[in-house]
Design a protein around this motif. Structure first.
Motif, PDB file in Angstrom:
ATOM      1  N   TYR A 132       0.777  -1.280  -0.048  1.00  0.00           N
ATOM      2  CA  TYR A 132       0.077   0.259  -0.124  1.00  0.00           C
ATOM      3  C   TYR A 132       0.954   1.268  -0.004  1.00  0.00           C
ATOM      4  CZ  TYR A 132      -3.965  -3.023   0.675  1.00  0.00           C
ATOM      5  OH  TYR A 132      -4.937  -4.186   0.734  1.00  0.00           O
ATOM      6  N   ASP A 133       0.541   2.118  -1.021  1.00  0.00           N
ATOM      7  CA  ASP A 133       1.462   3.381  -1.003  1.00  0.00           C
ATOM      8  C   ASP A 133       1.413   4.250   0.192  1.00  0.00           C
ATOM      9  OD1 ASP A 133       1.246   2.209  -3.613  1.00  0.00           O
ATOM     10  OD2 ASP A 133       1.266   4.037  -4.590  1.00  0.00           O
ATOM     11  N   ARG A 134       0.181   4.271   0.939  1.00  0.00           N
ATOM     12  CA  ARG A 134       0.129   5.421   1.794  1.00  0.00           C
ATOM     13  C   ARG A 134      -0.134   4.844   3.291  1.00  0.00           C
ATOM     14  NH1 ARG A 134      -2.272   7.444  -2.311  1.00  0.00           N
ATOM     15  NH2 ARG A 134      -4.262   7.228  -1.611  1.00  0.00           N
ATOM     16  N   ASP A 135       0.031   3.351   3.358  1.00  0.00           N
ATOM     17  CA  ASP A 135      -0.264   2.479   4.556  1.00  0.00           C
ATOM     18  C   ASP A 135       0.572   1.503   4.749  1.00  0.00           C
ATOM     19  OD1 ASP A 135      -1.479   1.903   6.844  1.00  0.00           O
ATOM     20  OD2 ASP A 135      -3.699   1.762   6.112  1.00  0.00           O
ATOM     21  N   ALA A 136       1.543   1.682   5.322  1.00  0.00           N
ATOM     22  CA  ALA A 136       2.497   0.424   5.370  1.00  0.00           C
ATOM     23  C   ALA A 136       2.102  -0.623   6.246  1.00  0.00           C
ATOM     24  CB  ALA A 136       4.030   0.934   5.610  1.00  0.00           C
ATOM     25  N   LEU A 137       0.996  -0.202   7.174  1.00  0.00           N
ATOM     26  CA  LEU A 137       0.835  -1.332   8.211  1.00  0.00           C
ATOM     27  C   LEU A 137      -0.023  -2.311   7.458  1.00  0.00           C
ATOM     28  CD1 LEU A 137       0.066   0.627  11.434  1.00  0.00           C
ATOM     29  CD2 LEU A 137       2.036  -0.504  10.925  1.00  0.00           C
ATOM     30  N   ARG A 138      -0.743  -1.919   6.340  1.00  0.00           N
ATOM     31  CA  ARG A 138      -1.642  -2.942   5.633  1.00  0.00           C
ATOM     32  C   ARG A 138      -1.219  -3.733   4.606  1.00  0.00           C
ATOM     33  NH1 ARG A 138      -6.767   0.321   3.218  1.00  0.00           N
ATOM     34  NH2 ARG A 138      -7.200  -2.042   2.820  1.00  0.00           N
ATOM     35  N   ASP A 139       0.169  -3.431   4.306  1.00  0.00           N
ATOM     36  CA  ASP A 139       0.978  -4.540   3.495  1.00  0.00           C
ATOM     37  C   ASP A 139       0.851  -5.948   4.128  1.00  0.00           C
ATOM     38  OD1 ASP A 139       2.012  -2.237   2.352  1.00  0.00           O
ATOM     39  OD2 ASP A 139       4.096  -2.306   3.013  1.00  0.00           O
ATOM     40  N   GLN A 197       3.264  -6.723  12.393  1.00  0.00           N
ATOM     41  CA  GLN A 197       2.717  -7.073  13.692  1.00  0.00           C
ATOM     42  C   GLN A 197       1.853  -5.996  14.052  1.00  0.00           C
ATOM     43  OE1 GLN A 197       4.553  -8.815  16.921  1.00  0.00           O
ATOM     44  NE2 GLN A 197       2.968  -9.260  18.013  1.00  0.00           N
ATOM     45  N   ALA A 198       2.183  -4.806  13.962  1.00  0.00           N
ATOM     46  CA  ALA A 198       1.418  -3.642  14.236  1.00  0.00           C
ATOM     47  C   ALA A 198       0.119  -3.420  13.568  1.00  0.00           C
ATOM     48  CB  ALA A 198       2.240  -2.402  14.226  1.00  0.00           C
ATOM     49  N   GLY A 199      -0.141  -4.057  12.391  1.00  0.00           N
ATOM     50  CA  GLY A 199      -1.169  -4.022  11.396  1.00  0.00           C
ATOM     51  C   GLY A 199      -1.693  -5.255  11.596  1.00  0.00           C
ATOM     52  N   ASP A 200      -1.680  -6.173  12.555  1.00  0.00           N
ATOM     53  CA  ASP A 200      -2.291  -7.465  12.503  1.00  0.00           C
ATOM     54  C   ASP A 200      -3.675  -7.300  12.484  1.00  0.00           C
ATOM     55  OD1 ASP A 200      -1.864 -10.249  12.106  1.00  0.00           O
ATOM     56  OD2 ASP A 200      -2.204 -10.381  14.447  1.00  0.00           O
ATOM     57  N   ALA A 201      -4.478  -6.191  12.878  1.00  0.00           N
ATOM     58  CA  ALA A 201      -6.012  -6.345  12.901  1.00  0.00           C
ATOM     59  C   ALA A 201      -6.466  -6.405  11.600  1.00  0.00           C
ATOM     60  CB  ALA A 201      -6.514  -5.124  13.793  1.00  0.00           C
ATOM     61  N   GLU A 202      -5.606  -6.198  10.404  1.00  0.00           N
ATOM     62  CA  GLU A 202      -6.053  -6.317   9.064  1.00  0.00           C
ATOM     63  C   GLU A 202      -6.035  -7.684   8.511  1.00  0.00           C
ATOM     64  OE1 GLU A 202      -7.553  -4.091   7.340  1.00  0.00           O
ATOM     65  OE2 GLU A 202      -7.606  -2.686   8.646  1.00  0.00           O
ATOM     66  N   SER A 203      -5.182  -8.368   9.347  1.00  0.00           N
ATOM     67  CA  SER A 203      -4.984  -9.925   8.925  1.00  0.00           C
ATOM     68  C   SER A 203      -6.426 -10.691   9.042  1.00  0.00           C
ATOM     69  CB  SER A 203      -4.124 -10.701   9.860  1.00  0.00           C
ATOM     70  OG  SER A 203      -2.688 -10.122   9.676  1.00  0.00           O
ATOM     71  N   ASN A 204      -6.707 -11.311   8.030  1.00  0.00           N
ATOM     72  CA  ASN A 204      -8.030 -12.131   8.051  1.00  0.00           C
ATOM     73  C   ASN A 204      -8.018 -13.439   7.431  1.00  0.00           C
ATOM     74  OD1 ASN A 204      -9.271 -11.577   5.166  1.00  0.00           O
ATOM     75  ND2 ASN A 204      -8.202  -9.751   5.829  1.00  0.00           N
ATOM     76  N   THR A 205      -8.951 -14.474   7.576  1.00  0.00           N
ATOM     77  CA  THR A 205      -9.044 -15.619   7.008  1.00  0.00           C
ATOM     78  C   THR A 205     -10.663 -15.404   6.324  1.00  0.00           C
ATOM     79  OG1 THR A 205      -8.103 -17.045   8.901  1.00  0.00           O
ATOM     80  CG2 THR A 205      -9.532 -18.085   7.178  1.00  0.00           C
TER      81      THR A 205
END
Length: 433
Positions: free
Chosen positions: A297-304, A333-341
């Motif tokens: 993601y260009d402007r949100d590295a936590l979502r990579d 790890q800081a973006g793990d709330a975006e991880s999903n199954t």
């Protein structure tokens, strides 16, 4: 979409034309399957006493070919040629039987012999020469093919930013402050839009069983009053496919996509797909695939994130069904709330209702369960999404179609900010080549 083995299909088309040639071997109209089977059975009953008579063997061979008994036809025509090596009609029928049986190498050799026969009239010889060229092309793998499309549409979208209808929302982390008002970008916005899409695909044979392929697909969607949510994408795909002797196909491909929102780069994705397709009778097919994609993601590295998925599919002439499931894991790890199954299913169908009119329908369902609690809402996000599409496809020219379309989407979420509904109506024109 009907899926056919390219070599056998082309060979069958060639011999179908050949069956109508104006010469004794091909002068009769192809009988119905029932008549062909009855004629073959009647002649086969006399084979023990009459085999070796060229006239009988020729009649038996043509009846066997028409009845789909290509092995018996080949044996009968070989008996004719053993007695009459110069019998060009029998040799042409032998080539026809070989081609229908899928042996295009031998069919090509037999047709070449007929082409050299001086007793064959020139118009017929020219047709035979054309069949030889077609078989040569098939033996080399089928050559190359280029196709594409261009499409333009105009319509109305009730929710261009896929946002909630709410104007305010309570965030648990700040509950003591009461409900907070949502900004314009976080609330559903409606607008008119125009949409432009174009794509081109190429495939080229490197051998009889191997292909390389590639495609480029572009899309631009402009909202008339809300440039902040304009969207565009460019997707490139390249790969290799191998066809096995049993007609099954395995393919490996790589893909790169760039996605823009509001005229600014939003996300870059790249990955690969491995797929195995098993062909079934009647133009049907089963497929299984494994996919990997990396999202930056260009402007949100936590979502990579990295995304892994497996899928199975079934396709017939008028419809296709696909199932998919997998996991998307953020790389930080800081973006793990975006991880999903996730798991999903989709189905598409097209049915001809008049000579130039078809009805098109589609449905898709997607379920997502997120790994960690959202920091603001203090709960794990659960989403279910349903998309429905209905369209009418009208052919105004052989390659030009008019297609009015309506879509409806509903995303149910346990976090109100992501719960939304959306519908669009549009009309457009599509040109294919």
């Amino acid at each position: 979409m009907a899926i056919k083995h390219p070599f056998l299909h082309a060979a069958a088309c060639s011999v179908a034309v050949l069956a109508a040639l104006p010469m004794p071997a091909f002068g009769q109209q192809t009988p119905s399957p029932q008549d062909a089977a009855a004629r073959y059975q009647a002649l086969a009953a006399e084979e023990r006493t009459k085999a070796g008579d060229p006239a009988f063997d020729y009649a038996l061979g043509t009846a066997a070919s028409d009845a789909g008994r290509y092995g018996e036809a080949i044996v009968a025509f070989q008996r004719v040629l053993a007695r009459q090596p110069a019998n060009a009609p029998a040799r042409a029928e032998l080539a026809r039987a070989y081609a229908l049986a899928g042996d295009i190498d031998t069919a090509r050799a037999q047709f070449s012999t007929v082409v050299d026969d001086p007793t064959i009239p020139d118009p017929v010889r020219q047709r035979f020469t054309g069949f030889v060229r077609q078989f040569d092309k098939q033996i080399k793998g089928g050559g190359s093919d280029l196709s594409g499309f261009g499409e333009a549409a105009f319509g109305h979208d009730s929710n261009i930013n896929s946002a909630t209808q709410l104007t305010s929302i309570t965030i648990p982390l700040f509950a003591a402050l009461g409900p907070g008002s949502l900004g314009a970008g976080a609330r559903a916005q409606k607008d008119e839009f125009y949409d432009l899409s174009a794509g081109i695909s190429a495939v080229s044979a490197t051998s009889r069983q191997d292909r390389v392929f590639g495609s480029l697909l572009g899309n631009w969607r402009d909202n008339l009053d809300s440039a902040a949510f304009d969207q565009s994408s460019l997707t490139g795909t390249a790969g290799f496919a191998h066809t096995f002797a049993n007609r099954d196909v395995v393919s490996l491909s790589g893909q790169v996509q760039k996605y823009w929102v509001g005229h600014r780069g939003f996300r870059t994705a790249f990955g690969g797909i491995a797929q195995y397709t098993h062909l079934l009778p009647g133009g049907k097919a089963l497929s299984a695939s494994v996919q990997f994609n990396r999202f930056d993601y260009d402007r949100d590295a936590l979502r990579d994130a990295d995304r892994f998925a497996v899928g199975i599919g079934y396709s017939a002439r008028n419809y296709a069904v696909n199932l998919i499931g997998g996991h998307e894991e953020t790389r930080r790890q800081a973006g793990d709330a975006e991880s999903n199954t996730f798991a999903g299913a989709n189905m598409g169908a097209e049915f001809q209702v008049a000579p130039k009119v078809a009805l098109v329908a589609g449905a898709a369902f997607d379920l997502r369960r997120y790994d960690r609690a959202d920091l603001l809402f203090m709960r794990k996000r659960h989403d279910e999404r349903l998309d429905l599409t209905a369209a009418v496809k009208v052919a105004v020219l052989p390659r030009l179609f008019i297609q009015p379309k309506a879509t409806w989407s509903r995303n149910w979420s346990n976090i109100a900010l992501y719960d939304h509904e959306r519908w669009t109506v549009q009309a457009g024109a599509r040109f294919e080549f």
